[in-house]
Scaffold this motif. Structure first.
Motif, short mmCIF file in Angstrom:
data_model
loop_
_atom_site.label_atom_id
_atom_site.label_comp_id
_atom_site.label_asym_id
_atom_site.label_seq_id
_atom_site.Cartn_x
_atom_site.Cartn_y
_atom_site.Cartn_z
N ARG A 458 1.20 -6.79 21.39
CA ARG A 458 0.77 -7.80 22.57
C ARG A 458 1.65 -7.79 23.62
O ARG A 458 2.86 -7.79 23.51
CB ARG A 458 0.76 -9.32 21.79
CG ARG A 458 0.13 -10.37 22.90
CD ARG A 458 0.37 -11.84 22.19
NE ARG A 458 0.30 -11.80 20.65
CZ ARG A 458 -0.92 -12.22 20.22
NH1 ARG A 458 -2.11 -12.35 21.16
NH2 ARG A 458 -1.18 -12.29 18.99
N GLU A 482 -2.01 -12.66 28.51
CA GLU A 482 -1.56 -12.00 27.34
C GLU A 482 -2.85 -11.11 26.64
O GLU A 482 -3.83 -11.70 26.81
CB GLU A 482 -1.02 -12.87 26.28
CG GLU A 482 0.39 -13.39 26.75
CD GLU A 482 0.96 -14.04 25.17
OE1 GLU A 482 0.36 -14.11 24.40
OE2 GLU A 482 2.04 -14.53 25.69
N VAL A 484 -4.02 -7.80 23.67
CA VAL A 484 -3.35 -6.90 22.60
C VAL A 484 -4.05 -5.41 22.94
O VAL A 484 -5.20 -5.19 23.28
CB VAL A 484 -3.88 -7.50 21.36
CG1 VAL A 484 -3.54 -6.25 20.25
CG2 VAL A 484 -3.29 -8.74 21.10
#
Lengths: 1486, 285
Positions: A458, A482, A484
C-alpha cells in the motif's frame, strides 16, 4: 671564509639590495660587489638573465645575445659578495636611506638549489606540459624545468600554482591531474603508481567511485568535467591485462602488533600502510571473502570479482595476516591475543527495515542481505514482481540485480528525481534496463497473501514541502491518495548501519547516538586506549574513497600511538586550491590554449546483453578514447605532485613540502631593476595574436630565430611548419596609442634586426616593416637601418596597419595599407610579427607600491631629468626599462649609474660587509712528476645512460700518469667536492681532470675545489663528455663511448703539461683623471669626489660647462641654467677636485691602476705630470654650424641653440612672429654624417612649444623626416600637435629649398603625403643641425683608444660595456660616446664613476695568469703582434723587442698564433699543450 | 526564470522567425519572456541620426518601463540593443538611476544566466556535419564602451553555442565586419559590395551557411543573394540562420520547419542533405 659584519660610520650599512636579475640588475650588482659592497640580488623568477637571455641577437652589431650575457651570468652567480636569491620578492621595506630593513619573501621552488646539479632528469620524467614561458608560449615545457639551458643558478624548479580542485575534492587526495598527465604520455605503470600513492583500490574506484573530483573539475566551466573515474579505470584495465608481477612481502621491523577487524577498503588500506612501516598486522574478517562491502555489496555487473581479488591480493601479499571466516565476537579477546592496537573497520552491513506494518513478512528483503546473497551465489527465491523502496545507489544495485534475475522491477521513492541520491548514470541505466520508477510514492503497509507472504504494497502519493535539514524539500503525504499495487517481493533500500554486537558496553568503547563508534575525528582513536575505529563504522554509510582516506589516517594515527608520539596529526602547509574563473578559462580559449571539446562517452553493453547476465556493463575506454579524454585536462595546479621527479632524483633535491619563507636583511640602499613586460598584444584584438597561428609577437619571433629556440633557429610557420616567404612586421603595437601614449624606444631597431636575421637564416624571406616613424636614434642605429634597407633588402612601408585578416584555408594573412602612391593596397603575407611595446610589469608596480616609490602616469618609476636614477624615495634608485623604455646599453649604463649613486651615498661603509675568502697555502708541485686524478661524471643518466662510464673510468686509470680515477653520480655535487679534496690529499694528486659537462659553467667550481685543497687553479683540466658527447650521440652509445675516451685522453695529455700560474699584485693609484669639463665631465668628477676619491678635471676651454652653457630649459620645462650653476659650484667647492682649464693632454702612459698623464696648461711653460688609477673621457660634442639653407647669409636663418637663446633672453620678439619654419636633420643622416643626432627632434619641439606659449598665433611648422621622439618624449610630441605645431614630412631625396627673393624668405618643400610641393614664407627659418663630436683625433691617438668613423669614441662593447674602453681603466661618457640628452649624459657619467670605482676601491689589482709572454731573445720586432692585437697592448721597447704589459693583456692569444718567430707564448695554452692534445686524438689509440 | 523581452519592430515584422525561435528556445529552457508592456520604437535607423534628444528619450522610455518590471531586459535585435545600451550608459552616468536590471542581448543572457550549460543537455538532435560561420555584425559587440564586450573584434559566444549544438563553427576574420545594413535604401551599391564580400569570405572559409543574431543582418544577407549572384556572376545560395533557429532545431522543436519557410534562401535543402530535416526535395516549394 672570513666575514666581517659591522656597520660603517654614520650607521650606514655597506650592503645594497638589487631587485631584478636582468642585465641591469646583474650589472649594478657586479659593480657594487666589485667596489666593496655586499649585494643581495633578488629575482622573482627561477633564474637570472632577464629579457636579454631570451633574445637571439642584439642590434646593431648582431652579436649573439646569449654568448655575450653568459659570462655575466656566471660571474654574477659565483661572486663571493653577491648573494643571489631567486624565487624571491620584496615584501616590505622599513627604515631610511643608509639603513633600510628589507623583508624578503622566498617562494618555494620545490627543488633545493644547493643540491640540484641541473642534470635534467626531473624534467625528463615530469608529465605536466605547460606553455613555455621562456619561448613566449610558442613551445611547451614541463612543470619541472630550468628556465633556459645556460640558466644561473644552474638548477631546476617546479612550477606549482596550488592544488588542483580534483585533488582537493577527493577525500583521499588522489593526484588525478598527475595520473591523467601520465596517461597522456602513455606511461600507464607510472600512472598506476601515482593512483596508488593515495589509494590501494584503483580498479575498484575507477568503477564505482562517487568521483567528487569530477564535480569540482574546472573544465565544467567550459564544457564538461573530465571523466576522471573512467581514466582511472583505464589505467588499471591496461596494467592488469598484463601478467601480474608478484608483490614483494615486507619483513616486519616493529615489535608491536596490530589487529584490524574487517577486511573492507578501510581495514585493508590501514593494513597496507602499517605493514609498509614494518608492523605485523592481522586482519580478522567475518565473511568468507575479503573486500567488505565492495565484495558483497556491489553487484558483479558494476564491479567484477577479479578486480577486487587482485587489489586485495596486492595488499595481502605485502605480508598481511588475513584471517577469513573469523568474526571477532569480543574485543577483549583480541587484546588478550597480544595485539597492542586494534582498528575496528567493520563497515555498515546491516540494512534498515522500516517499522511499517508487514515489514516482517516473507518476501520482504533488506538491501545488504539481498545483494550479499546474490554475490555469494546463493540468490533468494523471488516472485515475478519486485518492488524496491529507495533511490540511492544501493537501491539501484538491488533493482538492477533483480532485473538480471529476470524480474519485473518497480522503484518507489518518496521524493522526486531531483532529490534521488543515486548517480544519474545509474538511474539512466536502470531505466534503460526496464526498471519502472515511481517518484513521490511512499509505502505505508505491506500486505500479506494469507500465508505470511508478500502479496502487495500500500503506497501513498507524496508532494514536496519546505526544505528539511538535509536541504532537500520535505515530502508530505497527499491525503486520500493511498492505493495498493500487487507484488511478490519488497526490497528495502533506505540505508545501512554497522553491526556492533561484538562491542559490549563493558569493553569501554563508547558509541554515538547514531549507533556508530565514537572517535576523535583527527586521530580516529576510540574512547579506549589502543582502540581505533574508522570507515563506515564511525560515520555511517559513505563511499569507498572515504573509507580509504580514513584507513590511511587511522593507520598513521596508530603508528604515532605505537611510537609514543602525540596522537594529533602534524599540521601541513596548505596550498591554495586553484579554482579557475570563467574569465580565466575564456582567456585560455582566446589564447588558443584550450578548445571546446565535449567529454568522451564510455561505451556500455547493450540493454539486451545486460538484462541477460551479470557481465560488466561499462566497457572502459579504448586507447584513443582515453587519450582524447586525458587531453582535455586543464592541468589546473600545474605541478600535480605525481612524485615522478622525487623518485628519479639521485640527489634527493626534490622537496614538495617546501613553504614560503620570510627573511630580513639590512641594506644601505636599494636599486630597482625589475625590467618590463612585453605588451600583451592579444589585447589588440584586431591583429589576431593568439587566434591566427601565424601571427607572433616579436619576442616569440626572437625565440623562433634563436638556435636554442623551439625550432632551433629554423624559421617556420606555426600553422604548417613551412618556411615563410613574406613576413610583415607591424610597428607600435602597444606603443604610441591612446592607452600607451609613449614610444617603446626599441621596436624600430629590433624589428629591423629581426628582419635582417630572418633574411640571413633564409635568403628567400622578404620582410616588410610597416612603421609610423623610423626611430633609429641611437649610436650606429641609422647606419644599421640603412644597411637593412640597402644591403639586405628589407622593405619599409610608412603606414600604420589597422587590422590583420586571415585566409582560413591557407592561414595566410592579409594586410591593407596605403602604398607610396597613395593607393589602398591589399597584400598577403605568410607571417606577421607584432612589434610589441614595453609595459611595466604588474609585479614592478606592486613593488613600487610596497616601497612607496612614485610612478609616472604610465606606470614606470617616476624620475627627474636632472636626477634620472633617483626614485621619489631617498636611497632607492632605479635603472633599466622600469625607468622608461630603453635598450640594453642604456640599461647597462643606468645600472652602473645607479650603482654609482648608491655607492656614493654609502661610501663611508665601503668594505664593511664584504667577505674575503682565505685559502690554504699553495702546494709547490714543481719538480713533481704529474700525478693525475680523474673524476668521471655520470650526470645521473645524462652521461651514464649513454657512455659506458665504468669502462671510461677504467680506461682513464690505464693512461700514463693517472694515479687515481673514480666515477661519480654527479661530480659537481657538494659531497663530491669533499671527495676530490680528500683524493688530492690521499693520493698526493698534483693534476685533476674532470670528465663531465661544460667548462663554461663548471670549470670555476672545480678550480675552486682544488685551490681549497692547496693546488694552483691552473692544475685543472676538463673534458666535455656530456654537452659535446652523450647529448649529441644519444642513440650511438658505443661511438659515444669511443669519443668520450678520445676527449678524456686529450684532457689527460694536456693535464700532464699544465703548469701553475701566479697572478701578480700591483698597487692602485686611487685617483682619477676626467677629461672634459662639460655636463658629463663635471658630473663624473663630483661623483668620484663623493665616493671619496681625488679627481683631476681637465678642460681645454677657459670655462667649465661645455654645451650646457647654451641651453636654458629642458623639454619638460626644467631650468638648465640653475642646474649648471649648482653643478659648477659643486665642482669648484670640492677640495678633492683639482680643475685644470685651458689644458691640453700631451702624453699618456701606463696601465690600469697606474696611469701617467702629462698636461700643458694655457701659456704656462711647465707641464704637469699627473698620476692616476683611472681615466674618464668626457670630451663632449658641438652643434654644427651649417653651410646650407642660407645660414650665415641671412640673419633670419638660425640654429636651434641660437633660437633657444633668443627666446630665453628676449632677443627674439615672438609677438612679431607670423610664421616660423624649422628644418630637421640639417647635416645629420646624410652621406657626410650618416648618424642621427638624436637630440634635435626634442630640441625643435621644445622651442616650438616655447614659441607657441609666448605667442599662440605664430604658425610653427616643423619639416621632418622621422620625428624621433622616443620614450616619454612622445608626450611632448603630442603636446606640440595639440598646441597647433604643424609637422610636415620631407624626403631625403627632395630636401626643402630656401630662397630669399624680394626680401622675404621662401621655403619650398615637397610633401610626400599630399604628393605635391608646398611653400612657406617664414619670418624665421630654424635649422636643427647635427651634433658633431669634439675634435679628438689627437687625444684618441695619445690615449690609444678607438673612435667610430663618425668621430665619436668607441666603447669596448656596444651592448654590455657602454662606458668602458677595451683598454682597462679607461672609461667614456656623455656626447663623447654619441649625441644624447641631459638625463642620458647624467646616467652615463654616473656609470663611468661606478665603473671607475671598481678599480679605485681596491688597494691592489691582480694581473697576469692566462696572458701572453714574449721571449725577447727570439723577437725580430716584426710588428705582427702590434698590428694584430685588438687591445693595442704590445709595444716595441727600447731594446727593440716586443713587450706585453701583463696588466693590459686580455689573453686572447692572437699575438701568439701570429708571431712568425714563435717568440710569444700564451700561458696555459702553450704550443706544447695544443700539440699534445692533437697527438692524443690523432694517434688513434683510444 | 523570468525576463523582460523587447522585440522591437523587426521581430514583430520582418524577423518573425527570430521572435518565434527565441521564444521557443526560452520555453524549452524554462525561461518566461514577458514582453515589455507598451514598448515603443528604439530610435534606431533614423532618430539617432537626426535628433539626439528624441533618440535618447525613445530609448529611455523603454528603459523606464523595464525598470518597473525589475527583470533583466532581453533585446534580440542588435540595433535596438545598441540604442538601449547607449541610452543606458548615457543616463547611468547621471547617477541616481535604477540599476535593478540589465540590458542584455540573447547571447549575453544565455551565458550570464548559466543557461548555456543547460542548453547542451537539451540537445536532442546534434547538428552534426553542419559547417557555418557566425556573423555578429557591427552592433552586437561594438562599440565596446557601449556593449561592455571584451572580445569585440573576435567574439566567441555564438560560436560556442553553435558548437554545443553539434555544428561546426568555422573561425573567420569577418565576424564583425559591416554588412551595410544602415545603407540598405540609400547606397545599395555599397551594400552589395559589403555583403558580397561576406559571402565570398564565408565560402572561402568553407561555410555552408551564416549564423546571425540581428534581424537587419539577416534580412540584408538573406534577401540580396540572388541580386549579387546575378551581378557578380557567382552563384550564392547560403542559408542565413538566426542562432535561435539552430538551437531550436537541435532541440527538436517542431516549429523549426515553419521558421525556415520564411527565409529567402531556403535552408531546408542544406539541412536535408545533412539529414537534419526530413529528406524531401526543397528545390522549389
Amino acid at each position: 671564509m672570513k666575514k666581517i659584519e659591522q656597520q660603517g660610520d654614520n650607521g650606514k650599512v655597506g650592503a645594497v639590495l638589487v631587485v631584478g636579475g636582468g642585465v641591469g640588475g646583474m650589472q649594478a650588482a657586479l659593480d657594487l660587489a666589485n667596489s666593496g659592497f655586499k649585494v643581495y640580488l633578488t629575482e622573482e623568477g627561477t633564474a637570472i638573465g632577464g629579457r636579454m637571455a631570451q633574445l637571439d641577437k642584439t642590434f646593431p652589431t648582431n652579436d649573439c645575445a646569449m654568448c655575450i650575457i653568459s659570462p655575466k651570468l656566471v660571474e654574477t652567480g659565483r661572486h663571493l659578495n653577491i648573494e643571489l636569491m631567486t624565487d624571491t620578492e620584496v615584501a616590505k621595506v622599513e627604515g631610511k636611506a643608509g639603513d633600510f630593513t628589507v623583508t624578503l619573501r622566498h617562494k618555494p621552488r620545490y627543488i633545493d638549489v644547493a643540491k640540484c646539479t641541473g642534470c635534467t632528469e626531473c624534467a625528463q620524467v615530469c608529465p605536466v606540459i605547460i606553455p613555455n614561458r621562456f619561448d613566449g608560449g610558442i613551445a611547451t615545457q614541463r612543470a619541472a624545468y630550468k628556465l633556459y639551458p645556460q640558466a644561473v643558478p644552474n638548477a631546476y624548479a617546479i612550477e606549482k600554482k596550488g592544488i588542483a580542485p580534483c585533488r582537493h575534492a577527493c577525500p583521499s587526495g588522489q593526484r588525478a591531474q598527475g595520473y591523467i598527465a601520465l596517461i597522456r604520455e602513455n606511461r600507464y605503470e607510472d600512472a598506476l603508481r601515482v593512483i596508488k600513492e593515495d589509494n590501494p583500490f584503483p580498479g575498484i574506484c575507477g568503477r564505482i567511485c562517487n568521483h567528487r573530483c569530477e564535480n569540482a573539475c574546472n573544465r565544467a566551466l567550459l564544457d564538461q568535467a573530465l571523466d576522471i573515474r573512467a581514466l582511472k579505470r583505464f589505467v588499471t584495465d591496461i596494467v592488469y591485462a598484463k601478467p601480474r608481477r608478484p608483490v614483494q612481502a615486507i619483513t616486519p621491523t616493529q615489535t608491536t602488533r596490530v589487529a584490524i577487524v574487517g577486511a573492507g577498503p578501510c581495514g585493508l588500506t590501514a593494513a597496507q600502510d602499517l605493514v609498509r612501516v614494518g608492523y605485523p598486522v592481522t586482519v580478522f574478517e567475518a565473511l568468507p571473502v575479503a573486500g567488505g562491502m565492495l565484495r558483497v555489496g556491489v553487484p558483479e555487473y558494476r564491479l567484477p570479482k577479479e578486480i577486487i581479488e587482485r587489489e586485495v591480493a596486492d595488499i595481502v601479499d605485502l605480508g598481511v595476516d588475513l584471517r577469513l571466516n573469523s568474526p571477532v565476537t569480543n574485543l577483549d579477546d583480541v587484546f588478550k591475543q597480544g595485539y597492542d592496537a586494534v582498528l575496528i573497520a567493520v563497515g555498515a552491513h546491516e540494512g534498515i527495515r522500516p517499522p511499517i506494518p508487514g515489514a516482517d513478512l516473507d518476501g520482504v528483503l533488506i538491501n545488504t542481505v539481498f545483494l550479499r546473497d546474490v554475490r555469494l551465489n546463493r540468490p533468494p527465491e523471488l516472485g515475478d514482481r519486485v518492488v524496491v523502496i529507495g533511490s540511492g545507489d544501493v537501491a539501484m544495485d538491488c533493482a538492477r540485480t533483480a532485473v538480471r534475475l529476470g524480474k519485473e522491477v518497480h522503484v518507489h521513492y518518496r521524493r522526486s528525481l531531483n532529490e534521488a541520491t543515486a548517480d544519474p548514470l545509474e538511474i539512466e541505466h536502470a531505466q534503460a534496463e526496464g526498471v519502472t520508477f515511481h517518484y513521490l510514492s511512499n509505502p505505508v503497509e505491506i500486505l500479506a497473501d494469507g500465508k505470511n507472504r508478500v502479496a502487495g504494497i500500500r503506497l501513498v502519493r507524496m508532494e514536496l514541502g519546505e526544505p528539511d535539514e538535509s536541504g532537500r524539500r520535505r515530502p508530505m503525504p497527499v491525503v486520500g491518495s493511498e492505493h495498493v499495487i500487487p507484488c511478490d517481493n519488497v526490497i528495502f533500500s533506505v540505508g545501512q548501519r554497522a553491526g556492533l554486537g561484538f562491542i559490549p558496553e563493558s569493553v569501554g568503547v563508547g558509541l554515538t547516538r547514531e549507533a556508530t563508534i565514537a572517535v576523535n575525528p583527527n586521530t580516529f582513536a576510540a574512547t579506549r586506549a589502543g582502540v581505533f575505529a574508522a570507515g563506515d563504522v564511525t560515520k555511517g554509510t559513505a563511499f569507498v574513497i572515504e573509507a580509504v582516506d580514513s584507513g590511511h589516517k587511522a593507520a598513521a594515527s596508530i603508528h604515532r600511538y605505537l611510537q609514543g608520539e602525540d596522537l594529533e596529526p602534524p599540521l601541513r602547509p596548505q596550498l591554495p586550491v586553484i579554482t579557475l574563473t570563467k574569465e580565466e578559462i575564456n582567456e585560455r580559449v582566446v589564447h588558443g590554449e584550450v578548445h571546446v571539446t565535449p567529454r568522451v562517452r564510455m561505451q556500455a553493453r547493450t540493454v539486451e546483453e545486460r538484462k541477460r547476465s551479470f557481465d560488466e556493463v561499462n566497457l572502459g575506454f579504448t586507447d584513443e578514447e582515453a587519450q582524447a579524454e586525458a587531453a582535455r585536462c586543464l592541468a589546473c595546479g600545474v605541478c600535480s605532485e605525481c612524485l615522478s621527479c622525487y623518485y628519479i632524483c639521485g640527489m634527493k633535491a626534490i622537496d614538495h613540502d617546501m613553504v614560503e619563507r620570510l627573511e630580513e636583511v639590512k641594506v644601505g640602499s636599494i636599486i630597482l631593476s625589475p625590467g618590463f613586460e612585453v605588451y600583451d598584444a592579444v589585447l589588440s584584438q584586431e591583429y589576431g595574436l593568439g587566434l591566427y597561428p601565424n601571427v607572433l609577437n616579436a619576442l616569440q619571433f626572437e625565440r623562433v630565430l634563436s638556435a636554442s629556440g623551439p625550432t632551433m633557429g629554423h624559421i617556420e610557420r606555426p600553422s604548417d611548419g613551412k618556411t615563410p616567404r613574406k613576413i610583415a612586421f607591424l610597428q607600435c603595437v602597444g606603443s604610441r596609442d591612446s592607452k600607451h601614449p609613449y614610444c617603446s624606444s626599441v621596436c624600430c631597431m629590433y624589428a629591423t634586426k629581426e628582419a635582417i636575421i630572418a633574411k640571413e637564416h633564409e635568403r628567400e624571406i622578404e620582410p616588410t616593416i610597416f612603421f609610423i616613424d623610423m626611430r633609429a636614434y641611437g649610436k650606429g642605429f641609422d647606419a644599421y637601418f640603412e644597411r637593412a634597407r640597402g644591403e639586405h633588402g628589407v622593405r619599409y612601408v610608412r603606414c600604420m596597419i589597422s587590422r590583420v585578416v586571415e585566409d582560413p584555408r591557407t592561414k595566410h594573412l592579409q594586410i591593407t595599407y596605403v602604398d607610396e602612391s597613395g593607393e589602398i593596397t591589399e597584400e598577403t603575407f605568410d607571417m606577421v610579427v607584432l612589434s610589441v611595446g614595453m609595459t611595466p610589469s604588474r609585479s614592478a608596480r606592486e613593488l613600487a607600491k610596497k616601497l612607496s616609490v612614485d610612478l609616472n602616469p604610465y606606470g614606470f618609476a617616476k624620475t627627474d631629468s636632472f636626477t634620472p636614477l633617483a626614485t621619489s624615495r631617498s636611497g632607492i634608485y632605479v635603472c633599466g626599462a622600469f625607468q622608461g623604455p630603453k635598450d640594453i646599453p642604456e640599461t647597462v649604463a643606468q645600472a652602473s649609474g645607479a650603482a654609482g649613486a648608491a655607492s656614493a651615498m654609502l661610501s663611508e661603509a665601503r668594505g664593511t660587509m664584504v667577505a674575503v675568502k682565505e685559502y690554504p697555502e699553495q702546494r709547490d708541485v714543481s719538480g713533481e712528476v704529474p700525478r693525475i686524478g680523474v673524476f668521471v661524471c655520470r650526470c645521473g643518466s645524462n652521461i651514464g645512460g649513454v657512455v659506458d662510464v665504468p669502462g671510461l673510468r677504467e680506461y682513464a686509470a690505464s693512461l700514463p700518469d693517472v694515479v687515481y680515477a673514480e666515477e661519480n653520480l654527479y661530480t659537481c655535487s657538494q659531497d663530491t667536492q669533499v671527495k676530490i679534496r680528500k683524493a688530492i690529499e690521499e693520493y698526493r694528486l698534483n693534476r685533476v681532470v674532470v670528465a663531465s659537462c661544460s667548462p663554461r659553467t663548471h670549470e670555476p667550481l672545480f678550480q675552486e675545489t682544488i685551490r681549497e685543497a692547496g693546488l694552483n687553479r691552473y692544475l685543472f683540466e676538463m673534458a666535455n663528455i656530456r654537452d659535446q658527447c652523450s647529448w649529441v650521440h644519444m642513440s650511438q652509445k658505443e661511438d659515444a663511448t669511443l669519443k668520450a675516451r678520445g676527449l678524456l685522453r686529450m684532457s689527460i695529455a694536456n693535464a700532464r703539461l699544465v703548469r701553475p700560474l701566479e697572478k701578480q699584485s700591483k698597487g692602485v693609484v686611487r685617483r682619477a683623471l676626467v677629461i672634459g669639463g662639460g655636463l658629463s665631465g663635471m658630473t663624473a668628477a663630483t661623483g668620484l669626489a663623493k665616493q671619496g676619491f681625488e679627481v683631476f678635471l681637465v678642460e681645454k676651454q677657459g670655462e667649465l660647462g661645455g654645451n650646457l652653457r647654451h641651453l636654458y630649459t629642458t623639454v619638460d620645462g626644467k631650468d638648465v641654467r640653475k642646474f649648471l650653476q649648482e653643478l659648477r659650484e659643486q665642482v669648484l667647492d670640492d677640495a678633492r677636485i683639482k680643475v685644470f682649464l685651458n689644458a691640453d693632454i700631451t702624453n699618456f702612459s701606463g696601465y690600469v691602476g697606474n696611469f701617467k698623464t702629462t698636461l700643458t696648461v694655457g701659456s704656462e711653460a711647465a707641464a704637469y705630470e699627473l698620476e692616476h688609477g683611472v681615466t674618464i673621457v668626457a670630451t663632449g660634442g658641438d652643434e654644427l654650424k651649417p653651410r646650407e639653407y642660407l645660414y650665415g647669409e641671412d640673419r633670419r636663418v638660425l640654429t636651434q641653440l641660437e633660437l633657444e637663446k633668443g627666446l630665453a633672453t628676449g632677443g627674439i620678439n615672438t609677438s612679431e612672429l607670423r610664421e616660423v619654419v624649422m628644418v630637421q636633420c640639417v647635416g645629420s643622416r646624410n652621406e657626410e654624417r650618416p648618424y642621427c643626432s638624436r637630440v634635435c627632434c626634442a630640441e625643435a619641439v621644445k622651442n616650438a612649444l616655447s614659441i607657441k606659449a609666448l605667442n599662440p598665433k605664430t604658425r610653427v611648422i616643423i619639416l621632418y623626416r622621422d620625428m624621433r621622439m622616443y620614450g616619454f618624449l612622445e608626450e611632448h610630441y603630442a603636446r606640440a600637435r595639440h598646441a597647433g605645431v604643424r609637422f610636415v614630412r620631407y624626403e631625403e631625396t627632395r630636401k626643402p629649398q630656401v630662397s630669399a627673393a624680394n626680401g622675404a624668405l621662401e621655403l619650398a618643400a615637397y610633401n610626400p603625403v599630399l604628393r605635391e610641393s608646398v611653400s612657406f614664407h617664414p619670418d624665421l627659418l630654424v635649422l636643427s643641425t647635427a651634433t658633431v663630436p669634439a675634435d679628438t683625433v689627437q687625444l684618441a691617438a695619445t690615449l690609444k683608444v678607438p673612435r667610430t668613423t663618425d668621430g665619436f669614441f668607441l666603447e669596448a662593447h656596444m651592448k654590455l660595456r657602454p662606458v668602458d674602453f677595451a683598454s682597462e681603466g679607461i672609461y667614456l661618457c656623455g656626447m663623447a660616446h654619441s649625441p644624447k640628452l641631459i638625463d642620458e649624459s647624467l646616467s652615463q657619467a654616473s656609470a663611468a664613476v661606478s665603473r671607475a670605482c671598481t678599480i679605485l676601491s681596491r688597494e691592489t689589482i691582480q694581473v697576469g695568469g692566462v696572458v701572453s709572454v714574449v721571449d725577447q731573445e727570439k723577437c725580430a720586432a716584426c710588428l705582427s703582434c702590434v698590428r694584430v692585437c685588438p687591445y693595442n697592448v704590445p709595444t716595441i721597447n727600447a731594446e727593440g723587442a716586443a713587450e706585453i704589459e701583463v696588466a693590459k693583456c686580455q689573453g686572447c692569444g692572437l699575438c701568439a698564433s701570429e708571431c712568425p718567430a714563435k717568440a710569444i707564448t700564451l700561458q696555459h695554452f702553450t704550443d706544447e699543450q695544443i700539440i699534445a692534445r692533437c697527438e692524443a686524438i690523432s694517434d688513434g689509440r683510444y | 526564470m523570468k525576463a523582460s523581452y523587447y522585440p522591437g519592430c523587426a521581430l514583430h515584422g520582418t524577423a518573425l522567425e527570430y521572435d518565434e525561435s527565441a521564444r521557443a528556445v526560452a520555453r524549452l529552457l524554462d525561461v518566461e519572456l514577458v514582453e515589455l508592456p507598451d514598448w515603443n520604437c528604439c530610435g534606431a535607423s533614423s532618430a539617432h541620426a537626426t535628433d539626439e534628444v528624441l533618440a535618447l528619450n525613445l530609448a529611455v522610455r523603454n528603459l523606464t518601463i523595464a525598470g518597473t518590471q525589475g527583470m533583466d531586459l532581453i533585446v534580440p535585435c542588435a540595433a535596438c540593443y545598441s540604442r538601449l545600451k547607449a541610452a543606458e550608459r548615457k543616463i547611468s552616468g547621471d547617477g541616481g538611476r535604477d540599476n535593478s536590471f540589465r540590458v542584455l542581448n540573447p547571447l549575453e543572457f544565455l551565458f550570464l544566466s548559466g543557461l548555456s550549460v543547460r542548453l547542451q543537455e537539451l540537445v536532442k538532435r546534434p547538428l552534426t556535419g553542419l559547417k557555418v560561420v557566425c556573423y555578429y555584425g557591427c552592433l552586437l559587440v561594438r562599440p565596446p564602451d557601449v556593449t561592455g564586450a571584451k572580445q569585440y573584434e573576435h567574439p566567441e559566444e555564438m560560436d560556442r553555442l553553435i558548437q554545443l549544438m553539434g555544428a561546426e563553427p568555422i573561425p573567420w576574420s569577418y565576424k564583425t565586419d559591416c554588412c551595410g545594413g544602415s545603407l540598405v535604401l540609400t547606397r545599395t551599391d555599397i551594400v552589395m559590395r559589403l555583403t558580397g564580400k561576406l559571402f565570398e569570405k564565408a565560402i572561402e572559409a568553407g561555410a555552408e551557411a551564416i549564423v546571425v543574431a540581428c534581424p537587419l543582418c539577416q534580412s540584408n544577407l538573406d534577401s540580396r543573394q540572388e541580386e549579387i549572384s546575378r551581378e557578380s556572376g557567382n552563384h550564392y545560395e547560403l542559408p542565413i540562420f538566426y542562432f535561435t533557429e539552430l538551437i531550436g532545431l537541435a532541440m527538436g522543436h517542431r516549429d523549426a520547419d515553419k521558421w525556415f519557410r520564411r527565409h529567402f534562401v531556403d535552408p531546408r535543402k542544406l539541412l536535408a542533405s545533412k539529414g537534419l530535416v526530413r529528406g524531401r526535395s526543397y528545390e522549389k516549394d
